[in-house]
Design a protein around this motif. Structure first.
Motif, PDB file in Angstrom:
ATOM      1  N   THR A  41      -0.469  17.755  10.601  1.00 12.62           N
ATOM      2  CA  THR A  41       0.072  18.997  10.589  1.00 12.62           C
ATOM      3  C   THR A  41      -0.527  19.932  11.586  1.00 12.62           C
ATOM      4  O   THR A  41       0.234  20.628  12.375  1.00 12.62           O
ATOM      5  N   TRP A  42      -1.704  19.958  11.873  1.00 10.74           N
ATOM      6  CA  TRP A  42      -2.192  20.808  12.733  1.00 10.74           C
ATOM      7  C   TRP A  42      -2.206  20.689  14.427  1.00 10.74           C
ATOM      8  O   TRP A  42      -1.856  21.368  15.119  1.00 10.74           O
ATOM      9  N   LEU A  43      -2.013  19.260  14.633  1.00  6.00           N
ATOM     10  CA  LEU A  43      -1.413  18.685  15.900  1.00  6.00           C
ATOM     11  C   LEU A  43      -0.205  19.140  16.165  1.00  6.00           C
ATOM     12  O   LEU A  43       0.199  19.709  17.406  1.00  6.00           O
ATOM     13  N   ILE A  88       0.718  -1.242   0.001  1.00  2.80           N
ATOM     14  CA  ILE A  88       0.025  -0.012   0.046  1.00  2.80           C
ATOM     15  C   ILE A  88       0.738   1.189  -0.173  1.00  2.80           C
ATOM     16  O   ILE A  88       1.735   1.304   0.920  1.00  2.80           O
ATOM     17  N   MET A  89       0.526   2.371  -1.017  1.00  2.00           N
ATOM     18  CA  MET A  89       1.366   3.362  -0.799  1.00  2.00           C
ATOM     19  C   MET A  89       1.430   4.111   0.003  1.00  2.00           C
ATOM     20  O   MET A  89       2.145   5.323   0.065  1.00  2.00           O
ATOM     21  N   GLY A  90       0.065   4.150   0.814  1.00  2.00           N
ATOM     22  CA  GLY A  90       0.135   5.195   1.502  1.00  2.00           C
ATOM     23  C   GLY A  90      -0.942   6.291   1.228  1.00  2.00           C
ATOM     24  O   GLY A  90      -1.202   6.514   0.181  1.00  2.00           O
ATOM     25  N   LYS A  91      -1.318   7.033   2.155  1.00  2.00           N
ATOM     26  CA  LYS A  91      -2.114   8.315   1.632  1.00  2.00           C
ATOM     27  C   LYS A  91      -1.456   9.455   1.037  1.00  2.00           C
ATOM     28  O   LYS A  91      -0.190   9.533   1.344  1.00  2.00           O
ATOM     29  N   LEU A  92      -1.983  10.077   0.130  1.00  2.00           N
ATOM     30  CA  LEU A  92      -1.277  11.010  -0.600  1.00  2.00           C
ATOM     31  C   LEU A  92      -1.132  12.353   0.181  1.00  2.00           C
ATOM     32  O   LEU A  92      -1.946  12.420   1.256  1.00  2.00           O
ATOM     33  N   ALA A  93      -0.182  13.119  -0.071  1.00  2.00           N
ATOM     34  CA  ALA A  93       0.216  14.354   0.862  1.00  2.00           C
ATOM     35  C   ALA A  93      -0.867  15.392   0.607  1.00  2.00           C
ATOM     36  O   ALA A  93      -1.571  15.507  -0.548  1.00  2.00           O
ATOM     37  N   GLY A  94      -1.242  15.829   1.544  1.00  2.00           N
ATOM     38  CA  GLY A  94      -2.519  16.565   1.940  1.00  2.00           C
ATOM     39  C   GLY A  94      -3.673  16.077   2.097  1.00  2.00           C
ATOM     40  O   GLY A  94      -4.737  16.591   2.085  1.00  2.00           O
ATOM     41  N   SER A  95      -3.784  14.791   2.477  1.00  2.00           N
ATOM     42  CA  SER A  95      -4.900  14.020   2.805  1.00  2.00           C
ATOM     43  C   SER A  95      -5.420  14.706   4.190  1.00  2.00           C
ATOM     44  O   SER A  95      -4.704  15.309   4.902  1.00  2.00           O
ATOM     45  N   LYS A  96      -6.688  14.211   4.465  1.00  2.30           N
ATOM     46  CA  LYS A  96      -7.129  14.801   5.742  1.00  2.30           C
ATOM     47  C   LYS A  96      -6.492  14.338   6.784  1.00  2.30           C
ATOM     48  O   LYS A  96      -6.117  15.169   7.807  1.00  2.30           O
ATOM     49  N   SER A  97      -5.841  13.037   6.944  1.00  2.16           N
ATOM     50  CA  SER A  97      -5.029  12.611   8.158  1.00  2.16           C
ATOM     51  C   SER A  97      -3.960  13.544   8.281  1.00  2.16           C
ATOM     52  O   SER A  97      -3.198  13.757   9.258  1.00  2.16           O
ATOM     53  N   GLY A  98      -3.378  13.878   6.958  1.00  3.90           N
ATOM     54  CA  GLY A  98      -2.081  14.304   7.028  1.00  3.90           C
ATOM     55  C   GLY A  98      -2.183  15.862   7.360  1.00  3.90           C
ATOM     56  O   GLY A  98      -1.443  16.360   8.237  1.00  3.90           O
ATOM     57  N   ARG A 113       1.299  21.794  14.882  1.00  3.45           N
ATOM     58  CA  ARG A 113       1.409  23.270  15.135  1.00  3.45           C
ATOM     59  C   ARG A 113       0.857  23.360  16.645  1.00  3.45           C
ATOM     60  O   ARG A 113       1.268  24.447  17.126  1.00  3.45           O
ATOM     61  N   ILE A 114      -0.051  22.970  16.986  1.00  7.32           N
ATOM     62  CA  ILE A 114      -0.609  22.988  18.436  1.00  7.32           C
ATOM     63  C   ILE A 114       0.355  22.713  19.408  1.00  7.32           C
ATOM     64  O   ILE A 114       0.415  23.486  20.646  1.00  7.32           O
ATOM     65  N   VAL A 115       0.893  21.727  19.227  1.00  4.46           N
ATOM     66  CA  VAL A 115       2.058  21.390  20.293  1.00  4.46           C
ATOM     67  C   VAL A 115       3.015  22.271  20.321  1.00  4.46           C
ATOM     68  O   VAL A 115       3.374  22.569  21.673  1.00  4.46           O
ATOM     69  N   ILE A 116       3.702  22.700  19.346  1.00  2.00           N
ATOM     70  CA  ILE A 116       4.616  23.628  19.155  1.00  2.00           C
ATOM     71  C   ILE A 116       4.132  25.046  19.681  1.00  2.00           C
ATOM     72  O   ILE A 116       4.605  25.588  20.757  1.00  2.00           O
ATOM     73  N   ALA A 117       2.947  25.616  19.422  1.00  2.00           N
ATOM     74  CA  ALA A 117       2.353  26.575  20.040  1.00  2.00           C
ATOM     75  C   ALA A 117       2.112  26.507  21.719  1.00  2.00           C
ATOM     76  O   ALA A 117       2.810  27.269  22.344  1.00  2.00           O
ATOM     77  N   ALA A 118       1.858  25.485  22.291  1.00  2.00           N
ATOM     78  CA  ALA A 118       1.711  25.152  23.437  1.00  2.00           C
ATOM     79  C   ALA A 118       3.216  25.268  24.218  1.00  2.00           C
ATOM     80  O   ALA A 118       3.188  25.992  25.362  1.00  2.00           O
ATOM     81  N   VAL A 119       4.110  24.649  23.582  1.00  2.00           N
ATOM     82  CA  VAL A 119       5.340  24.644  24.342  1.00  2.00           C
ATOM     83  C   VAL A 119       5.877  26.137  24.230  1.00  2.00           C
ATOM     84  O   VAL A 119       6.521  26.463  25.141  1.00  2.00           O
ATOM     85  N   VAL A 120       5.736  26.779  23.261  1.00  2.00           N
ATOM     86  CA  VAL A 120       6.330  28.253  23.225  1.00  2.00           C
ATOM     87  C   VAL A 120       5.736  29.020  24.248  1.00  2.00           C
ATOM     88  O   VAL A 120       6.226  30.123  24.941  1.00  2.00           O
ATOM     89  N   LEU A 121       4.346  28.988  24.321  1.00  2.00           N
ATOM     90  CA  LEU A 121       3.517  29.687  25.388  1.00  2.00           C
ATOM     91  C   LEU A 121       4.055  29.304  26.858  1.00  2.00           C
ATOM     92  O   LEU A 121       4.230  30.181  27.759  1.00  2.00           O
ATOM     93  N   LEU A 122       4.212  28.071  26.999  1.00  2.00           N
ATOM     94  CA  LEU A 122       4.757  27.328  28.335  1.00  2.00           C
ATOM     95  C   LEU A 122       6.217  28.174  28.716  1.00  2.00           C
ATOM     96  O   LEU A 122       6.328  28.399  29.778  1.00  2.00           O
TER      97      LEU A 122
END
Length: 265
Positions: A131-133, A117-127, A135-144
């Protein structure tokens, strides 16, 4: 020159026969041509911009290590063109054995492929979710980190504020006479008197440049010197001042609790 798989090389020739037999597999056929031409897989992989393991799988007719049939045909065409072999005969032979090896047609769809199985294409919903997850983790670390830095800054400021009253003023001119912080012997000249309700730092110089008092002081001072006097009080509200027994109001000289002024009789 392109090799015709239906033709045969003359007997005794040093080159391999280019005829693709009815039972010969296309990968093995190309491998024999490559060996006859004394070419290395690494050289061909570099020219075709194709991984060595892909060329190895083609030569071994190992279709389970390759993507769907459409891509395999493309690989065979490129490889055959490089070796000057007849690509059409190779593709025809591949269609026959691929169906026999896999039970699928050589033009089957990718979702039916028995290969990896080649896997999901870049830009799929899971991808996008990943990406958003991130970004949220990085933002939380920066705020901390920002919050921890702010707490550290507040702690330093509180510590400096609590130790502010223990600062001692230094006299930079080494040849200036500094009188002890007790009652000076009264001599001729103008008389300064200072009384304190709490400790504070003072610095007093007379008109001759003589330092009459400097440093942190809590007891009363009686000083004598030539006016005008240069006076600095770190906490003017803690000091009562008189010149020649005349009380001096310090409020007009005070800014943010500190007073630095020139006083003459």
């Amino acid at each position: 020159m392109e090799i015709n798989p239906n033709s045969h090389q003359p007997t005794g020739s040093n080159s391999l026969s280019s005829s693709l037999g009815n039972i010969q597999r296309p990968g093995e056929y190309l491998r024999q041509i490559r060996i006859a031409q004394k070419k290395e897989l690494e050289e061909i992989a570099s020219v075709l911009n194709m991984p060595v393991k892909t060329l190895t799988a083609l030569e071994q007719d190992d279709y389970t290590a390759l993507p769907e049939a459409t891509f395999i045909k493309g690989y065979y065409r490129a490889y055959a063109k490089f070796l000057n072999a007849d690509a059409s005969a190779i593709i025809q032979r591949f269609d026959e054995i691929y169906a026999n090896d896999t039970g699928l047609k050589a033009n089957h769809a990718l979702h039916n492929s028995p290969i990896k199985i080649m896997g999901k294409l870049a830009g799929s919903k899971s991808g996008r979710n990943r990406t958003w997850l991130k970004r949220i983790v990085i933002a939380a670390v920066v705020l901390l980190l920002a919050w921890l830095a702010w707490l550290a800054l507040m702690a330093v400021q509180n510590w400096m504020s609590s130790n502010k009253d223990v600062e001692i003023s230094a006299v930079t001119n080494s040849d200036v006479e500094i009188l002890p912080m007790n009652n000076a012997v009264l001599t001729s000249g103008d008389q300064l008197s200072l009384s304190f309700i709490r400790p504070t730092s003072v610095h007093i110089v007379d008109a001759t440049g003589k330092v009459l008092a400097t440093g942190r002081q809590a007891s009363n001072l009686n000083l004598s010197g030539e006016s005008p006097f240069q006076i600095r009080l770190d906490d003017a509200t803690a000091v009562s001042l008189s010149l020649n027994q005349e009380s001096i109001a310090l409020s007009s000289y005070t800014v943010n609790g500190k007073a630095e002024f020139r006083l003459s009789r």
